[in-house]
Design an enzyme around this catalytic site. Structure first.
Site, mmCIF file in Angstrom:
data_model
loop_
_atom_site.group_PDB
_atom_site.id
_atom_site.type_symbol
_atom_site.label_atom_id
_atom_site.label_comp_id
_atom_site.label_asym_id
_atom_site.label_seq_id
_atom_site.Cartn_x
_atom_site.Cartn_y
_atom_site.Cartn_z
ATOM 1 N N GLU A 179 0.860 -1.220 -0.099
ATOM 2 C CA GLU A 179 -0.114 0.089 -0.031
ATOM 3 C C GLU A 179 0.953 1.283 0.270
ATOM 4 O O GLU A 179 0.607 2.296 0.737
ATOM 5 C CB GLU A 179 -0.878 -0.119 1.347
ATOM 6 C CG GLU A 179 -1.954 -1.196 1.266
ATOM 7 C CD GLU A 179 -3.127 -0.963 2.382
ATOM 8 O OE1 GLU A 179 -2.607 -0.622 3.539
ATOM 9 O OE2 GLU A 179 -4.251 -1.640 2.296
ATOM 10 N N GLU A 256 -6.281 -7.828 -0.766
ATOM 11 C CA GLU A 256 -7.176 -8.208 0.620
ATOM 12 C C GLU A 256 -8.648 -7.689 0.765
ATOM 13 O O GLU A 256 -8.788 -6.468 0.534
ATOM 14 C CB GLU A 256 -6.299 -7.027 1.680
ATOM 15 C CG GLU A 256 -5.036 -7.286 2.061
ATOM 16 C CD GLU A 256 -4.252 -6.001 2.907
ATOM 17 O OE1 GLU A 256 -5.070 -5.169 3.245
ATOM 18 O OE2 GLU A 256 -3.081 -6.268 3.166
#
Ligand SMILES: *[C@@H]1O[C@H](CO)[C@@H](O)[C@H](O)[C@H]1NC(C)=O
Ligand SMILES: *[C@@H]1O[C@H](CO)[C@@H](O)[C@H](O)[C@H]1NC(C)=O
Ligand SMILES: *[C@@H]1O[C@H](CO)[C@@H](O)[C@H](O)[C@H]1NC(C)=O
Ligand SMILES: *[C@@H]1O[C@H](CO)[C@@H](O)[C@H](O)[C@H]1NC(C)=O
Ligand SMILES: *[C@@H]1O[C@H](CO)[C@@H](O)[C@H](O)[C@H]1NC(C)=O
Ligand SMILES: *[C@@H]1O[C@H](CO)[C@@H](O)[C@H](O)[C@H]1NC(C)=O
Ligand SMILES: *[C@@H]1O[C@H](CO)[C@@H](O)[C@H](O)[C@H]1NC(C)=O
Ligand SMILES: *[C@@H]1O[C@H](CO)[C@@H](O)[C@H](O)[C@H]1NC(C)=O
Ligand SMILES: *[C@@H]1O[C@H](CO)[C@@H](O)[C@H](O)[C@H]1NC(C)=O
Ligand SMILES: *[C@@H]1O[C@H](CO)[C@@H](O)[C@H](O)[C@H]1NC(C)=O
Ligand SMILES: *[C@@H]1O[C@H](CO)[C@@H](O)[C@H](O)[C@H]1NC(C)=O
Ligand SMILES: *[C@@H]1O[C@H](CO)[C@@H](O)[C@H](O)[C@H]1NC(C)=O
Length: 623
Positions: A179, A256
């Site tokens: 991320e 995710e």
């Protein structure tokens, strides 16, 4: 990369020559392919290092039986390279064995290498000793940082490459950074990291990035590296393709897909879970069925969360305070913290079954065991088991003392009268319990905003002993303020207008239980002003199995059973029950040790229960 057609054909021929008899994993714009066959990744995350290694095979069986074909795991750098250049690879750090066992269970593996992994872990998986390396700026195009990642990745690649798909192993993908688009947009840094992956990991492994959608995705994507998203399935299907540059395009993978969420210590926090909520479970099923019908891939975060054993949790920074992550990382996941299937597990199994090839049956669920009462007695005061002190005038952060986790005691003996407000220059950034002559005076803690910190006013006369006991509650793992994550009490410490100098500093990482000194006093008349006490006991079991320990009316501390650190307990909740894995137990002579940080004399009986409780209790230390 674009190459002339003839060359392409030639290299294609050469490749066929080389790969005959080998396994491979590839992708085009539509799909992933395993050995040339379309392969939809039905993945779920379970981190090796959050689960007792003895239980890995059982957890993998449940993964297969839910319909997963791939396990995603982070690799926690900090636990493996505990000292620079020294690697601990046994126990739950044995990622090599973990990957092998996943393969034996019929699962592929995606390694989420990072090296920044977030994961609600201490400093997002970075070793604390990075704080000691000069000119260090983590997650950036910084020589000092990239030198460390290079040596770590070389070592890791060397270890795990035999398990790459092209070498007959199950490892199909490896994730670069994590991320990053939420943090920065320096493509020079991510490009440098990508080159390190390219030179250290087997070329049969597909590299990818995992980012939030839209602008975060654009900041995080790396040329020629597959760019994937996390979060909602809708974002993956609609936003992802339009924000991905040509060389990073490929099939959709939601890296995710969140089931519930993390728990944080705090009196107003509740446990994150959708268990028992049929509507929420149906919506999870609809998301995943939709993704499957769409030909997309995903990884359920978490399939099995596990536990932040020991001192391994991270913390959020929330504007003006820290929010440490609880010991449990149950996550409301399909497989609960103890490795038992929940209602979500069975619901998802129904949804995945039509797509799962060769699904196995759900393994038998063993009952938890209860322990009606565990007799623990005060054994010795922690301050009677101190190591040799380090003497210093100015305090340093704990990393400079070669300490990464646990407790640190700062002791000053007054040589004249000092009076006024105790001021730790920075805030504090940890939890500090203050004592004078062995009497507790108060608690300062970064979990409280500044205007809710206790104002501890002291008067010290010559010869009085001032003790500051610092607890590292976990380094920040996410956000823009993770650059420096030094811990402890340091800088100018004042009482009133006087700066204190002249300290004895005792490091208490508690890797091993301290031994009391020969002149240690037995704790008698335990009261709420006592310094921390180590309680000990032993217990036998008629049946060995998993249980949850509960410590009614205990405030805060740490539990060890047979030498295994189960992690922190804290009355504020929402966690009130602490997972004790049966694999750490035996029938007779189990030993238990409890660090009781804030004794009261009102501690209840320690028990093992089969049905855990989530609840919050008032914080006895709040101002
Ligand atoms: C991958 O393996 C399959 C099956 O063995 C083979 O047909 C294919 O050519 C291989 N692909 C690559 C890119 O090596
Ligand atoms: C790992 O090895 C160290 C050093 O030999 C040992 O102290 C430790 O107990 C081992 N841990 C496990 C889980 O086997
Ligand atoms: C990084 O490593 C290179 C090559 O070993 C070395 O020349 C350089 O000085 C190192 N940089 C830092 C900041 O340590
Ligand atoms: C990866 O390494 C290969 C050689 O192994 C090289 O040809 C290629 O250019 C490298 N790619 C990147 C993106 O660094
Ligand atoms: C908890 O919630 C109550 C009621 O909303 C509020 O008064 C209190 O300040 C909160 N406590 C903390 C620590 O956030
Ligand atoms: C997958 O989802 C996208 C976006 O919603 C849609 O455009 C596409 O038609 C879907 N594909 C399939 C095969 O369902
Ligand atoms: C199905 O699973 C069983 C047990 O894991 C395995 O022995 C068998 O080879 C698998 N069959 C296929 C077609 O994958
Ligand atoms: C302590 O003093 C500070 C500064 O005057 C103030 O902001 C804070 O509210 C006080 N703390 C309490 C618990 O009253
Ligand atoms: C006495 O304490 C003060 C304040 O901490 C310190 O500055 C000074 O060095 C100490 N003096 C001696 C003789 O230890
Ligand atoms: C201990 O308990 C007494 C009585 O409840 C209370 O007055 C006192 O403030 C407590 N002391 C500490 C250090 O918590
Ligand atoms: C029980 O375990 C403790 C600690 O491991 C050991 O010192 C003791 O001898 C054991 N007692 C028995 C009866 O086995
Ligand atoms: C566990 O506790 C919950 C809440 O107290 C209760 O609803 C549930 O019935 C209990 N389950 C068992 C198996 O005792």
């Amino acid at each position: 990369m674009r190459v002339p057609p003839l060359l392409c054909l030639l290299s294609g021929l050469i490749q066929v020559q080389l790969v005959i008899g080998k396994t491979n994993f590839t992708y085009d714009q539509k799909s992933f392919y395993l050995n040339g066959e379309p392969f939809q990744i039905i993945g779920g995350q379970m981190d090796a290092q959050r689960v007792p290694w003895q239980s890995w095979p059982s957890r993998f069986s449940y993964a297969r039986a839910m319909g997963l074909n791939t396990i995603f795991t982070y690799v926690y750098w900090n636990l493996i390279e505990d000292q620079p250049g020294q690697y601990i690879t046994n126990g739950s750090n044995n990622i090599y064995a973990y990957v092998q066992q996943a393969q034996e269970a019929g699962l592929q593996v995606v390694l989420r290498v990072g090296p920044y992994i977030c994961g609600e872990r201490d400093w997002g998986g970075f070793p604390a000793w990075l704080n000691n390396v000069g000119d260090m700026t983590v997650r950036s195009n910084n020589d000092a940082f990239l030198n460390q990642t290079q040596s770590w990745l070389s070592w890791l690649g060397n270890w795990l490459n035999p398990l790459a798909i092209g070498n007959g192993g199950p490892v199909i993908m490896a994730q670069i950074e994590n991320e990053y688009g939420f943090y920065g947009s320096d493509h020079t840094y991510t490009g440098a990291l990508s080159s390190q992956f390219n030179s250290t990991f087997d070329s049969s492994i597909v590299f990818y990035t995992n980012d939030g959608p839209s602008s975060a995705l654009q900041s995080g994507e790396i040329p020629y590296v597959l760019a994937e998203t996390d979060g909602s399935v809708y974002d993956m299907l609609t936003a992802r393709p339009q924000y991905v540059q040509a060389s990073s395009q490929g099939p959709n993978l939601d890296g995710e897909y969140y089931i519930a969420g993390t728990d944080q210590w705090g009196v107003n926090n509740t446990h994150a879970s959708f268990s028992g909520q049929p509507d929420r479970i149906k919506s999870i099923q609809a998301d995943l069925s939709g993704a499957l019908a769409n030909g997309s891939s995903f990884s359920i975060y978490m399939f099995h969360g596990g536990t932040n054993f020991g001192f391994s949790n991270g913390a959020y920074w929330n504007n003006d305070r820290t929010n440490p992550i609880t010991t449990s990382y149950d996550y409301g996941a399909p497989l609960d913290e103890t490795g038992r299937p929940t209602d979500i597990y069975y619901a998802l199994r129904d949804s995945l079954k039509p797509y799962a090839k060769n699904i196995t049956s759900v393994p038998d669920v063993l009952p938890l065991v209860s322990i009606p009462s565990i007799n623990v007695q005060p054994s010795f005061y922690l301050f009677d088991g101190l190591p040799d002190p380090l003497q210093m005038d100015q305090l340093k952060n704990i990393e400079q003392l070669n300490q990464w986790y646990g407790y640190t005691l700062y002791r000053h003996v007054a040589n004249s009268t000092l009076s006024g407000l105790l001021n730790l220059n920075y805030g504090p950034k940890d939890r500090v319990i203050v004592y004078i002559n062995g009497q507790r005076k108060g608690v300062l803690d970064s979990i409280y905003p500044r205007d809710q910190q206790q104002n501890i006013t002291l008067t010290l006369y010559e010869g009085d002993i001032l003790d500051l006991l610092n607890e590292n509650l976990g380094r920040i793992h996410f956000g823009s303020d993770i650059t420096s994550q030094t811990k402890g009490v340091f800088g100018d410490i004042t009482v009133g207008n006087d700066e204190i100098s002249g300290w004895n500093v005792y490091t208490l990482p508690l890797d091993e239980m301290p031994t009391p000194s020969v002149d240690a006093q037995s704790p008698v008349a335990v009261s709420n002003s006592s310094t921390p006490i180590i309680y000990t006991g032993s217990f036998d079991l008629t049946t060995v199995g998993d249980t949850f320990l509960e410590l009614p009316q205990w405030t805060k501390g740490v539990i060890w059973v047979n030498g295994n650190n189960l992690g922190r307990f804290w009355t504020i909740g929402p966690q009130q029950s602490y997972y004790l894995p049966g694999v750490w137990l035996q029938e007779t002579n189990n030993t238990i040790q409890i660090l009781n940080l804030e004794p009261t004399g009102l501690e209840g009986t320690v028990v093992g229960v089969t049905n855990r409780t989530w609840a919050s209790h008032p914080d006895p230390d709040a101002a």
